[in-house]
Write an enzyme that holds these catalytic residues in place. Structure first.
Site, PDB file in Angstrom:
ATOM      1  N   HIS A  13     -11.330 -16.588  64.842  1.00 11.38           N
ATOM      2  CA  HIS A  13     -11.477 -18.002  65.196  1.00 11.38           C
ATOM      3  C   HIS A  13     -10.104 -18.675  65.207  1.00 11.38           C
ATOM      4  CE1 HIS A  13     -15.270 -16.773  63.149  1.00 11.38           C
ATOM      5  NE2 HIS A  13     -15.789 -17.339  64.223  1.00 11.38           N
TER       6      HIS A  13
ATOM      7  N   ASP B  70      -7.219 -14.194  62.503  1.00  6.88           N
ATOM      8  CA  ASP B  70      -8.656 -14.442  62.379  1.00  6.88           C
ATOM      9  C   ASP B  70      -9.257 -14.573  63.779  1.00  6.88           C
ATOM     10  OD1 ASP B  70     -11.095 -16.330  62.058  1.00  6.88           O
ATOM     11  OD2 ASP B  70     -10.580 -15.955  59.976  1.00  6.88           O
TER      12      ASP B  70
ATOM     13  N   HIS C 273      -9.429 -23.772  59.064  1.00  5.57           N
ATOM     14  CA  HIS C 273     -10.078 -24.792  59.897  1.00  5.57           C
ATOM     15  C   HIS C 273      -9.944 -26.205  59.327  1.00  5.57           C
ATOM     16  CE1 HIS C 273     -11.716 -21.823  62.538  1.00  5.57           C
ATOM     17  NE2 HIS C 273     -12.547 -21.312  61.651  1.00  5.57           N
TER      18      HIS C 273
ATOM     19  N   ASP D 297     -12.494 -11.042  60.209  1.00  5.22           N
ATOM     20  CA  ASP D 297     -13.582 -11.149  61.179  1.00  5.22           C
ATOM     21  C   ASP D 297     -13.120 -10.728  62.572  1.00  5.22           C
ATOM     22  OD1 ASP D 297     -11.926 -13.349  61.400  1.00  5.22           O
ATOM     23  OD2 ASP D 297     -13.490 -14.834  61.081  1.00  5.22           O
TER      24      ASP D 297
END
Length: 310
Positions: free
Chosen positions: A167, A165, A128, A249
């Site tokens: 996200h 991931d 991120h 995740d």
């Protein structure tokens, strides 16, 4: 096991102290060697390597030097909060540079032939972080730095980054999308944090394949979509290196996501990428831990991932 895989780590990654109430705590890493103790066959088959620390010139392959200095100075002053989710502690600089350095060592090992494939068990995660800002637990983009390093240090003409991931890897995309030598595939939950990663966001060079997916689908829906995107991204592009942002995740039951993947899908995603890499680039695959916030589940996924890398 057919290929000797390197497991890269560094004790300094445990010194990034977010507090036990924070989802991205040191227990995520501690669980991995604890699980590996019960798999002596796998333990013995791996190359166990303590990675190095990346230097500031290497961090600057992807990040603004003023931002690097700001992070370093904040750590030197005892730490602080970089955004509502992302904290620094007195040990964070060592963790940050060790995390990036492990992944860069993985790249070097892949090109020297000493370990064609590797996994870096590191924290904090990176996908991120953007050029001049921390975000979503991430401070520096380990995998994005590694992609630019492969180009600069090893003369790579084509690097593929795959991010599974849950996200969207907004930081990785922002850090690599301006270099057409690097292609980026991200499969992620949508709508979900950080709100980026629409399918029509292809980047300025059409070198990005975003695969936004709704929650709670059958597991094969996710892997089929990822495999299709990887095939599309490499139809006219034969990578010299594959980098994986391995965020676990994406697994069913993770507290910060709602995908449904199981260990079977971790195995199949890894094997798919390894098989492609064998045909593209002699099998060079460098993987690094991103998210995953159920530590025991992350550890089991890492073991499955390591086995499939081999």
């Amino acid at each position: 096991m057919s290929t000797r895989v390197a497991l890269l780590s560094h004790s300094d990654c445990g010194e990034h102290d977010t507090g036990w109430e924070h989802p991205e705590h040191v227990g995520r890493l501690v669980a991995i060697p604890r699980a590996l103790k019960h798999r002596l066959d796998l333990f013995d088959a791996l190359q166990h390597i303590e990675g190095r620390h990346a230097n500031e010139d290497e961090l600057a392959l992807a990040h603004d030097r003023a931002y690097i200095a700001r992070v370093r100075d904040t750590v030197a002053q005892g730490g602080g909060r970089m955004d509502p989710d992302t904290v620094l502690s007195p040990g964070s600089w060592g963790a940050i540079t060790a995390g990036a350095g492990c992944v860069l060592d993985g790249v070097d090992l892949a090109f020297s032939g000493a370990a064609l494939r590797s996994f870096s068990a590191v924290r904090p995660p990176g996908h991120h972080a953007v050029r001049d800002r921390a975000m979503g637990f991430c401070l520096f983009g380990n995998v994005a730095i590694a992609a630019h390093y492969a180009v600069a240090r090893h003369g790579c003409e084509r690097v593929l980054v795959v991010d599974w991931d849950v996200h969207h890897g907004n930081g990785t995309q922002a850090l690599v999308e301006h270099d057409p030598r690097i292609r980026f595939v991200s499969m992620h939950q949508w709508p979900w944090y950080p709100g980026t990663g629409a399918a029509d966001d292809r980047g300025p060079h059409q070198s990005v394949w975003n695969v936004p997916m709704p929650p709670s689908l059958a597991p094969l829906r996710y892997t089929d979509a990822l495999f299709s995107a990887i095939d599309a991204a490499t139809r006219d592009f034969t990578p010299d290196l594959v980098l994986i942002s391995a965020g676990f995740d994406c697994l069913a039951g993770d507290p910060l996501g709602a995908f449904t993947l199981t260990m079977d899908e971790v195995r199949s995603m890894t094997r798919f990428i390894v098989a492609r890499a064998e045909s593209w680039c002699g099998g060079r695959v460098v993987s690094a831990l991103e998210g995953g916030y159920a530590p025991e589940q992350v550890a089991q996924a890492v073991l499955v991932h390591l086995e499939a890398l081999a």
